[in-house]
Design an enzyme around this catalytic site. Structure first.
Site, PDB file in Angstrom:
ATOM      1  N   LYS A 147       0.837  -1.216   0.000  1.00 45.75           N
ATOM      2  CA  LYS A 147       0.000   0.000   0.000  1.00 45.75           C
ATOM      3  C   LYS A 147       0.869   1.262   0.000  1.00 45.75           C
ATOM      4  O   LYS A 147       0.630   2.175  -0.795  1.00 45.75           O
ATOM      5  CB  LYS A 147      -0.897   0.000   1.242  1.00 45.75           C
ATOM      6  N   ASN A 148       1.857   1.315   0.889  1.00 46.43           N
ATOM      7  CA  ASN A 148       2.616   2.555   1.056  1.00 46.43           C
ATOM      8  C   ASN A 148       3.651   2.789  -0.034  1.00 46.43           C
ATOM      9  O   ASN A 148       4.311   3.832  -0.051  1.00 46.43           O
ATOM     10  CB  ASN A 148       3.235   2.620   2.455  1.00 46.43           C
ATOM     11  N   ARG A 208      -4.979  10.526   4.184  1.00 50.47           N
ATOM     12  CA  ARG A 208      -3.913  11.513   4.424  1.00 50.47           C
ATOM     13  C   ARG A 208      -2.874  11.540   3.310  1.00 50.47           C
ATOM     14  O   ARG A 208      -2.285  12.561   3.022  1.00 50.47           O
ATOM     15  CB  ARG A 208      -3.192  11.174   5.724  1.00 50.47           C
ATOM     16  N   CYS A 216      -5.045  12.652  12.906  1.00 52.98           N
ATOM     17  CA  CYS A 216      -5.802  11.423  12.713  1.00 52.98           C
ATOM     18  C   CYS A 216      -5.675  10.634  14.000  1.00 52.98           C
ATOM     19  O   CYS A 216      -5.050  11.098  14.952  1.00 52.98           O
ATOM     20  CB  CYS A 216      -5.270  10.632  11.531  1.00 52.98           C
ATOM     21  N   ARG A 221       0.409  14.639  13.218  1.00 57.38           N
ATOM     22  CA  ARG A 221       0.924  14.442  11.868  1.00 57.38           C
ATOM     23  C   ARG A 221       1.029  15.719  11.033  1.00 57.38           C
ATOM     24  O   ARG A 221       0.327  15.897  10.032  1.00 57.38           O
ATOM     25  CB  ARG A 221       0.118  13.359  11.153  1.00 57.38           C
ATOM     26  N   ASP A 260       4.411   0.552  12.062  1.00 57.95           N
ATOM     27  CA  ASP A 260       3.242  -0.102  11.465  1.00 57.95           C
ATOM     28  C   ASP A 260       3.095  -1.562  11.889  1.00 57.95           C
ATOM     29  O   ASP A 260       2.117  -2.211  11.525  1.00 57.95           O
ATOM     30  CB  ASP A 260       3.301  -0.013   9.926  1.00 57.95           C
ATOM     31  N   ARG A 263      -8.759  -0.548   4.241  1.00 56.59           N
ATOM     32  CA  ARG A 263      -7.812   0.447   3.709  1.00 56.59           C
ATOM     33  C   ARG A 263      -6.453  -0.174   3.437  1.00 56.59           C
ATOM     34  O   ARG A 263      -5.689   0.353   2.644  1.00 56.59           O
ATOM     35  CB  ARG A 263      -7.632   1.596   4.713  1.00 56.59           C
TER      36      ARG A 263
END
Ligand code: EPU
Length: 422
Positions: free
Chosen positions: A22-23, A91, A115, A120, A305, A397
């Site tokens: 994802k990132n 974000r 968040c 952040r 994470d 997500r």
């Protein structure tokens, strides 16, 4: 709204395919804005955040088509704005800043705000882009940037920031002259973005280290033959912990042992057997969970994470473990929910003290953010009885086909509507 029902206590066994990261997908999708033409991207995971990024690209004027690969037509940029309704949902929309400034000389992005995991801020993104010649105004909840000509600069980030480094990198590739980013994020996802940008004609050296050097070029082109993004180390790590917490034996196929190094050494210290092979990692546990001490750090340190997932595992340890969360100030939202499952965890500022308990017991819990939700799934898989996890959209997500992948490992997991019971 969906919820997840888990009947826990089954050791998970077998192989699980790891999806694209994802990132890495999010910055790479928006990086296509940098070069006119049609881009082809492979291994993009089917996730809500990816859909949000594709819809942002659509709003900018870059339509996309998903046919196994993702194809994006970045021939024309019609709008230079990431509006509030998109940024609010994701974000990572802030990543539009660098590419839009580099391609159009202007970008307007809604300020992301805080968040569940913390405040952040984006001051480092703006500081880096300003060093390259951009000027910013903050008004009406938006950051509005303009630049006549991007010029290379020496930038030192005050904090290590992943998307900040990515934003600066995406602008610097089209700046005149050389840019150096010191104290850059070295995460594998930053390295993957740099690899894709180099395939598009950029000249980047040192990505994956704390110092990145970029020699600006005048134009970029779509990566010839397309670009295939790397495997998701956090998804892989989550399934490997699922094997560990249930006393099972799980092989993550497609996982990169090097990218997972800090997670794998934590699992070894916790008493698991770890087998590293090219393109796969296997984790098994038959003995007790040995307490460990973890501090989250930027890569190559232990990833924030994976902090919540590690905590679920350690809550079943045979003694006291500690975790210090150094990256985000509020990333312990899962603790109160883990307590409802019978865990014994005390928080003092950034330090969590986890006294291992012999068992967890199923209960109804509420997901608050993506990785917190993952830790509740892991705890639920190990707990006796049924665990009901509400607000499943957080998991959608970041975890592709979660129930299917867990089901194939032998877990009894099913999705239901929050309005209904079993
Ligand atoms: N920070 C600043 N100023 C900035 C930018 C960051 O003070 O301008 C601070 C943050 O407040 C935080 C720390 O620096 O305390 C690190 O934040 P970073 O900017 O690295 O986080 P991010 O880029 O917003 C990415 C991932 C996150 C992951 C973090 C840390 C993406 C899209 N998101 O966020 O992923 O936790 O790096 O590794 O890449 C997730 O996938 O669940 C997730 C939250």
């Amino acid at each position: 709204m969906d919820k997840l029902l888990i009947d826990g206590g089954i050791p998970l066994r077998g192989t699980v395919p790891v999806s694209g990261a994802k990132n890495a997908a999010l910055p790479i999708l928006i990086a296509t804005v940098l070069a006119p033409g049609e881009h082809r991207l492979g291994n993009i995971p089917d996730l809500v955040d990816v859909s949000s990024m594709l819809s942002l690209l659509g709003r900018i004027g870059c339509p996309s088509l998903v046919d196994g690969d993702v194809r994006i037509d970045a021939t024309r940029i019609a709008y230079r704005e990431a509006p509030y309704d998109v940024v609010r949902k994701m974000r990572a929309s802030v990543l539009a800043l660098g590419p839009l400034l580099a391609r159009c000389g202007e970008a307007k992005v809604s300020l992301p705000g805080g968040c569940a995991i913390g405040v952040r801020p984006i001051d480092q993104h703006l500081k880096g882009l300003e060093a390259l010649g951009c000027r910013f105004e903050l008004a009406g909840g938006y950051v509005h940037g303009r630049v006549d000509k991007l010029r290379g600069a020496h930038i030192r980030c005050d904090v290590v920031t992943v998307t900040g480094t990515e934003n600066i990198l995406m602008a610097a590739v089209l700046a005149e002259g050389t840019t150096v980013i010191d104290n850059a994020a070295a995460e594998p996802e930053v390295e993957d973005l740099a690899r894709m940008l180099n395939a598009m004609g950029a000249k980047i050296k040192g990505a994956g280290t704390r110092r990145i050097e970029i020699e600006g070029v005048t134009s970029l082109h779509p990566a010839p033959g397309g670009y295939r993004i790397l495997a998701d180390r956090i998804e892989a790590g989550t399934y490997l912990v699922a094997g560990a917490i249930t006393g099972g034996d799980v092989t993550a196929v497609g996982a990169d042992a090097e990218a997972l190094a800090p997670v794998l050494s934590m699992l070894e210290s916790a008493g698991c057997t770890v087998e590293r092979a090219p393109g796969s990692v296997r984790v098994a546990r038959s003995g007790p969970i040995v307490p460990v001490h973890i501090e989250t750090q930027p890569h190559p340190g232990f990833p924030t994470d994976m902090q919540a997932q590690a905590m679920a595992l350690l809550s079943l340890g045979v003694g006291t473990s500690t975790i210090r969360e150094n990256i985000f100030e509020n990333r312990y939202m899962h603790v109160a929910e883990l307590l409802r499952l019978g865990a014994d965890i005390a928080i003092d500022g950034s330090l969590a003290t986890i006294r291992g308990t012999p068992k967890l017991t199923g209960a109804t819990v509420m997901a608050t953010d993506l990785r917190a939700s993952a830790s509740l799934v892991l705890a639920g898989l190990a707990a006796q009885g049924q665990t009901e996890i509400l607000r499943l959209y957080h998991l959608d997500r970041g975890y592709e086909r979660l129930e299917e992948k867990l089901g194939a490992l032998g877990a009894r997991v099913k999705r239901a509507s929050e309005g209904r019971g079993e």
